[in-house]
Write a protein that holds these residues in place. Structure first.
Motif, PDB file in Angstrom:
ATOM      1  N   LEU A 126       0.842  -1.208   0.000  1.00  0.00           N
ATOM      2  CA  LEU A 126       0.000   0.000   0.000  1.00  0.00           C
ATOM      3  C   LEU A 126       0.871   1.249   0.000  1.00  0.00           C
ATOM      4  O   LEU A 126       0.572   2.240  -0.685  1.00  0.00           O
ATOM      5  CB  LEU A 126      -0.994   0.060   1.150  1.00  0.00           C
ATOM      6  CG  LEU A 126      -1.975   1.207   0.852  1.00  0.00           C
ATOM      7  CD1 LEU A 126      -3.196   0.748   0.077  1.00  0.00           C
ATOM      8  CD2 LEU A 126      -2.376   1.997   2.050  1.00  0.00           C
ATOM      9  N   ALA A 127       1.976   1.210   0.751  1.00  0.00           N
ATOM     10  CA  ALA A 127       2.890   2.368   0.754  1.00  0.00           C
ATOM     11  C   ALA A 127       3.439   2.591  -0.663  1.00  0.00           C
ATOM     12  O   ALA A 127       3.545   3.731  -1.136  1.00  0.00           O
ATOM     13  CB  ALA A 127       4.021   2.145   1.753  1.00  0.00           C
ATOM     14  N   ALA A 128       3.750   1.484  -1.354  1.00  0.00           N
ATOM     15  CA  ALA A 128       4.237   1.603  -2.740  1.00  0.00           C
ATOM     16  C   ALA A 128       3.127   2.156  -3.633  1.00  0.00           C
ATOM     17  O   ALA A 128       3.372   3.014  -4.501  1.00  0.00           O
ATOM     18  CB  ALA A 128       4.719   0.243  -3.233  1.00  0.00           C
ATOM     19  N   LEU A 162       9.053  10.981 -12.552  1.00  0.00           N
ATOM     20  CA  LEU A 162       9.618   9.665 -12.881  1.00  0.00           C
ATOM     21  C   LEU A 162      10.370   9.165 -11.645  1.00  0.00           C
ATOM     22  O   LEU A 162      11.182   9.898 -11.068  1.00  0.00           O
ATOM     23  CB  LEU A 162      10.591   9.806 -14.058  1.00  0.00           C
ATOM     24  CG  LEU A 162      11.409   8.567 -14.404  1.00  0.00           C
ATOM     25  CD1 LEU A 162      10.528   7.474 -15.001  1.00  0.00           C
ATOM     26  CD2 LEU A 162      12.532   8.915 -15.362  1.00  0.00           C
ATOM     27  N   LEU A 163      10.103   7.935 -11.229  1.00  0.00           N
ATOM     28  CA  LEU A 163      10.770   7.408 -10.030  1.00  0.00           C
ATOM     29  C   LEU A 163      12.164   6.854 -10.333  1.00  0.00           C
ATOM     30  O   LEU A 163      13.066   6.954  -9.509  1.00  0.00           O
ATOM     31  CB  LEU A 163       9.909   6.314  -9.392  1.00  0.00           C
ATOM     32  CG  LEU A 163       8.542   6.772  -8.878  1.00  0.00           C
ATOM     33  CD1 LEU A 163       7.783   5.595  -8.281  1.00  0.00           C
ATOM     34  CD2 LEU A 163       8.681   7.882  -7.836  1.00  0.00           C
ATOM     35  N   LYS A 164      12.327   6.252 -11.508  1.00  0.00           N
ATOM     36  CA  LYS A 164      13.609   5.607 -11.846  1.00  0.00           C
ATOM     37  C   LYS A 164      14.763   6.590 -11.663  1.00  0.00           C
ATOM     38  O   LYS A 164      14.704   7.717 -12.146  1.00  0.00           O
ATOM     39  CB  LYS A 164      13.563   5.114 -13.296  1.00  0.00           C
ATOM     40  CG  LYS A 164      14.798   4.339 -13.671  1.00  0.00           C
ATOM     41  CD  LYS A 164      14.720   3.744 -15.052  1.00  0.00           C
ATOM     42  CE  LYS A 164      15.996   2.940 -15.262  1.00  0.00           C
ATOM     43  NZ  LYS A 164      16.591   3.138 -16.561  1.00  0.00           N
ATOM     44  N   GLY A 165      15.777   6.163 -10.943  1.00  0.00           N
ATOM     45  CA  GLY A 165      16.969   6.991 -10.761  1.00  0.00           C
ATOM     46  C   GLY A 165      16.831   8.017  -9.643  1.00  0.00           C
ATOM     47  O   GLY A 165      17.812   8.634  -9.238  1.00  0.00           O
ATOM     48  N   GLN A 166      15.588   8.207  -9.119  1.00  0.00           N
ATOM     49  CA  GLN A 166      15.402   9.126  -7.985  1.00  0.00           C
ATOM     50  C   GLN A 166      15.736   8.388  -6.676  1.00  0.00           C
ATOM     51  O   GLN A 166      15.997   7.191  -6.682  1.00  0.00           O
ATOM     52  CB  GLN A 166      13.965   9.639  -7.954  1.00  0.00           C
ATOM     53  CG  GLN A 166      13.654  10.610  -9.086  1.00  0.00           C
ATOM     54  CD  GLN A 166      12.540  11.582  -8.700  1.00  0.00           C
ATOM     55  OE1 GLN A 166      11.599  11.224  -8.014  1.00  0.00           O
ATOM     56  NE2 GLN A 166      12.640  12.809  -9.171  1.00  0.00           N
ATOM     57  N   THR A 167      15.691   9.134  -5.592  1.00  0.00           N
ATOM     58  CA  THR A 167      16.062   8.532  -4.308  1.00  0.00           C
ATOM     59  C   THR A 167      14.830   8.328  -3.438  1.00  0.00           C
ATOM     60  O   THR A 167      14.047   9.263  -3.230  1.00  0.00           O
ATOM     61  CB  THR A 167      17.071   9.445  -3.580  1.00  0.00           C
ATOM     62  OG1 THR A 167      18.235   9.528  -4.412  1.00  0.00           O
ATOM     63  CG2 THR A 167      17.467   8.885  -2.222  1.00  0.00           C
ATOM     64  N   VAL A 185      13.226  -0.109  -4.765  1.00  0.00           N
ATOM     65  CA  VAL A 185      14.564  -0.197  -5.370  1.00  0.00           C
ATOM     66  C   VAL A 185      14.538  -1.201  -6.521  1.00  0.00           C
ATOM     67  O   VAL A 185      14.991  -0.910  -7.629  1.00  0.00           O
ATOM     68  CB  VAL A 185      15.615  -0.588  -4.304  1.00  0.00           C
ATOM     69  CG1 VAL A 185      16.945  -0.916  -4.949  1.00  0.00           C
ATOM     70  CG2 VAL A 185      15.774   0.531  -3.280  1.00  0.00           C
ATOM     71  N   GLU A 186      13.987  -2.392  -6.247  1.00  0.00           N
ATOM     72  CA  GLU A 186      13.999  -3.431  -7.281  1.00  0.00           C
ATOM     73  C   GLU A 186      12.975  -3.114  -8.379  1.00  0.00           C
ATOM     74  O   GLU A 186      13.247  -3.270  -9.560  1.00  0.00           O
ATOM     75  CB  GLU A 186      13.695  -4.795  -6.659  1.00  0.00           C
ATOM     76  CG  GLU A 186      13.946  -5.931  -7.630  1.00  0.00           C
ATOM     77  CD  GLU A 186      13.567  -7.290  -7.065  1.00  0.00           C
ATOM     78  OE1 GLU A 186      13.004  -7.354  -5.967  1.00  0.00           O
ATOM     79  OE2 GLU A 186      13.839  -8.288  -7.758  1.00  0.00           O
ATOM     80  N   GLY A 187      11.807  -2.653  -7.964  1.00  0.00           N
ATOM     81  CA  GLY A 187      10.739  -2.405  -8.941  1.00  0.00           C
ATOM     82  C   GLY A 187      10.993  -1.200  -9.812  1.00  0.00           C
ATOM     83  O   GLY A 187      10.677  -1.202 -11.008  1.00  0.00           O
ATOM     84  N   GLY A 218      25.011  -4.643 -17.473  1.00  0.00           N
ATOM     85  CA  GLY A 218      25.265  -3.411 -18.230  1.00  0.00           C
ATOM     86  C   GLY A 218      24.305  -2.279 -17.886  1.00  0.00           C
ATOM     87  O   GLY A 218      24.173  -1.311 -18.637  1.00  0.00           O
ATOM     88  N   GLU A 219      23.598  -2.388 -16.745  1.00  0.00           N
ATOM     89  CA  GLU A 219      22.667  -1.311 -16.354  1.00  0.00           C
ATOM     90  C   GLU A 219      23.283  -0.472 -15.247  1.00  0.00           C
ATOM     91  O   GLU A 219      24.171  -0.934 -14.513  1.00  0.00           O
ATOM     92  CB  GLU A 219      21.359  -1.912 -15.844  1.00  0.00           C
ATOM     93  CG  GLU A 219      20.510  -2.517 -16.934  1.00  0.00           C
ATOM     94  CD  GLU A 219      19.104  -2.830 -16.436  1.00  0.00           C
ATOM     95  OE1 GLU A 219      18.407  -1.901 -16.008  1.00  0.00           O
ATOM     96  OE2 GLU A 219      18.731  -4.008 -16.460  1.00  0.00           O
ATOM     97  N   GLN A 220      22.779   0.729 -15.107  1.00  0.00           N
ATOM     98  CA  GLN A 220      23.213   1.627 -14.024  1.00  0.00           C
ATOM     99  C   GLN A 220      22.911   0.973 -12.668  1.00  0.00           C
ATOM    100  O   GLN A 220      21.746   0.658 -12.392  1.00  0.00           O
ATOM    101  CB  GLN A 220      22.415   2.930 -14.176  1.00  0.00           C
ATOM    102  CG  GLN A 220      22.683   3.992 -13.153  1.00  0.00           C
ATOM    103  CD  GLN A 220      24.021   4.691 -13.397  1.00  0.00           C
ATOM    104  OE1 GLN A 220      24.544   4.721 -14.500  1.00  0.00           O
ATOM    105  NE2 GLN A 220      24.571   5.225 -12.327  1.00  0.00           N
ATOM    106  N   PRO A 221      23.921   0.721 -11.814  1.00  0.00           N
ATOM    107  CA  PRO A 221      23.592   0.087 -10.521  1.00  0.00           C
ATOM    108  C   PRO A 221      22.870   1.050  -9.580  1.00  0.00           C
ATOM    109  O   PRO A 221      23.114   2.258  -9.628  1.00  0.00           O
ATOM    110  CB  PRO A 221      24.961  -0.305  -9.952  1.00  0.00           C
ATOM    111  CG  PRO A 221      25.957   0.507 -10.685  1.00  0.00           C
ATOM    112  CD  PRO A 221      25.356   0.977 -11.981  1.00  0.00           C
ATOM    113  N   VAL A 222      22.030   0.492  -8.715  1.00  0.00           N
ATOM    114  CA  VAL A 222      21.373   1.321  -7.686  1.00  0.00           C
ATOM    115  C   VAL A 222      22.363   1.539  -6.534  1.00  0.00           C
ATOM    116  O   VAL A 222      23.298   0.764  -6.362  1.00  0.00           O
ATOM    117  CB  VAL A 222      20.090   0.643  -7.154  1.00  0.00           C
ATOM    118  CG1 VAL A 222      18.988   0.664  -8.197  1.00  0.00           C
ATOM    119  CG2 VAL A 222      20.372  -0.793  -6.696  1.00  0.00           C
TER     120      VAL A 222
END
Ligand SMILES: NC(=O)c1ccc[n+]([C@@H]2O[C@H](COP(=O)([O-])OP(=O)(O)OC[C@H]3O[C@@H](n4cnc5c(N)ncnc54)[C@H](O)[C@@H]3O)[C@@H](O)[C@H]2O)c1
Ligand SMILES: O=C(O)[C@H](O)CO
Length: 380
Positions: A126-128, A162-167, A185-187, A218-222
């Motif tokens: 629900l928080a997500a 956009l959430l991707k790459g944000q904190t 983080v994973e999603g 080959g992706e940007q790591p979190v």
């Protein structure tokens, strides 16, 4: 003299009398009690929040244990009534037990149970959901459609974040906070900053492993960081979710000053307890910062909201439903009942309240133990 309270009775000739102040989901919890010789009385009064007098009337002269709700104030008056009636246990149908005066329970020799673990993922989901709904302005957009206002695609219509790459920032990285952090983080490949009094070792390992997986592909790591203070999280995060317990240290953790340290376009989510946020200060902040958004499941004076909150378009508000999935609510009822039953039967306390699955299996007998008693140590 309190009026009699309406009840439904199961197994009238049972040896032990167990009262539930509310009907609870599923039937397994009732069956487990009945199989162990309990007479179960379920309050059917059409009133959401029972008064202390109502509950004292329910307890009566002889009562072995009560299953109660987070809306009830369990203090000295109720624990002394329960103890006078011969009661040994109170099972709160919730993981949070800030509605319970645990010292008073201990003083009267009553065990206090809670329901950890079974609601972790449901609450985190629900928080997500609130985080996404706030980021993408889903409720506002839904209202717009229903009002018949949509007359064609526009470049600027309901532009969000956009959430991707944000904190993502988590305050209170216990069971639920950690589950939420993993989802975000994973999603959504967000970076994490968290603040807790303790190190969240398993969460840190999970994100480190996920970052290695991304790098190898080959992706940007979190990235992740444990903050030295809550203020560091508030300053740096784009989405902040609150998951601490409510106690003296977390009351009004989010107030006028802490809101002012957050980014102007930040998103704040609360699925912990209402009083963790100073709601009057929040309403003012929402009024003056239209790009700041909140997702709230809990409120300072439930069931009420502070004046002005419901008028804010930048607030998404839902009625304390974070643990409301069928599996979870039936599991909570089972754990609450087994805490009371276990104490009546003199069973030991389960070794790990973070792992309660063995109690929840539909087709197997539960372990002969109390799943989670919060004052176990103080009672011996
Ligand atoms: N909205 C809902 O329906 C719902 C559902 C479940 C739980 N909850 C609430 O969520 C809370 C957390 O549940 P959980 O199972 O994750 O509990 P938990 O005990 O696993 O996690 C709580 C975390 O808060 C941390 N904490 C305590 N004081 C702190 C402080 N001052 N600053 C930062 N962190 C602090 C603790 O160290 C712990 O890691 C419950 O106590 C309950 O109030 C609400
Ligand atoms: O603490 C809890 O368990 C919740 O608020 C209800 O699920």
């Amino acid at each position: 003299m309190a009026k009699p309270v309406s009840i439904e009775v199961w197994n009238p000739n049972g040896k032990y009398r167990v009262v539930s102040t509310k009907p609870m989901p599923g039937t397994r919890w009732i069956n487990l009690l009945v199989e162990q010789d309990c007479r179960v009385e379920v309050c059917t009064q059409k009133k959401t929040i029972l008064s202390i007098e109502d509950i004292i009337a329910l307890i009566g002269d002889k009562c072995d244990g009560v299953i109660g709700q987070l809306t009830e104030e369990w203090g000295d008056a109720l624990f002394s009534a329960l103890s006078r009636a011969g009661g040994k246990a109170f099972g709160n149908m919730a993981v949070g037990y800030n509605n319970v005066d645990v010292d008073a329970a201990t003083k009267h020799g009553v065990a206090v149970g809670n329901t950890p673990g079974v609601l972790t993922e449901t609450t985190a989901e629900l928080a997500a959901s609130l985080s996404l709904a706030a980021a993408r302005r889903i409720v506002e957009a839904d209202e717009f459609m229903r009002a018949g206002l949509y007359d064609g695609w526009l470049p600027n219509l309901f532009v969000g974040n956009l959430l991707k790459g944000q904190t993502v920032g988590v305050i209170g990285a216990g069971r639920i906070g950690s589950a939420y952090a993993r989802m975000m983080v994973e999603g959504f490949k967000m970076n994490l900053i968290y603040y807790d009094l303790y190190q969240a070792t398993r969460l840190e390992k999970f994100i480190t492993g996920y970052a290695e997986f991304l790098r190898a592909n080959g992706e940007q790591p979190v990235k992740w960081k444990r903050a030295a203070s809550m203020e560091e999280v508030l300053r740096e995060a784009d989405v902040i979710s609150l998951h601490p317990v409510l106690d003296k240290t977390t009351y009004h953790l989010i107030n006028k000053e802490s809101l002012a340290t957050m980014k102007k376009e930040a998103i704040l989510v609360n699925c912990s307890r209402g009083p963790v946020i100073d709601e009057v200060a929040l309403v003012e902040h929402l009024k003056h910062n239209p790009m700041f958004r909140v997702g709230l499941d809990v409120f300072e004076d439930e069931p009420y909201m502070k004046p002005g909150l419901a008028d804010q378009k930048n607030a998404i508000i839902v009625p304390h439903i974070a643990s409301a999935s069928k599996w979870t609510r039936e599991g909570m009822a089972t754990l609450a009942a087994l805490n009371v039953l276990g104490k009546i039967k003199g069973y030991p306390i389960w070794s790990d309240p973070n792992r309660v699955e063995p109690f929840l299996k539909e087709d197997a007998s539960p372990p002969a133990a109390c799943p989670s008693i919060v004052n176990a140590k103080a009672l011996v």
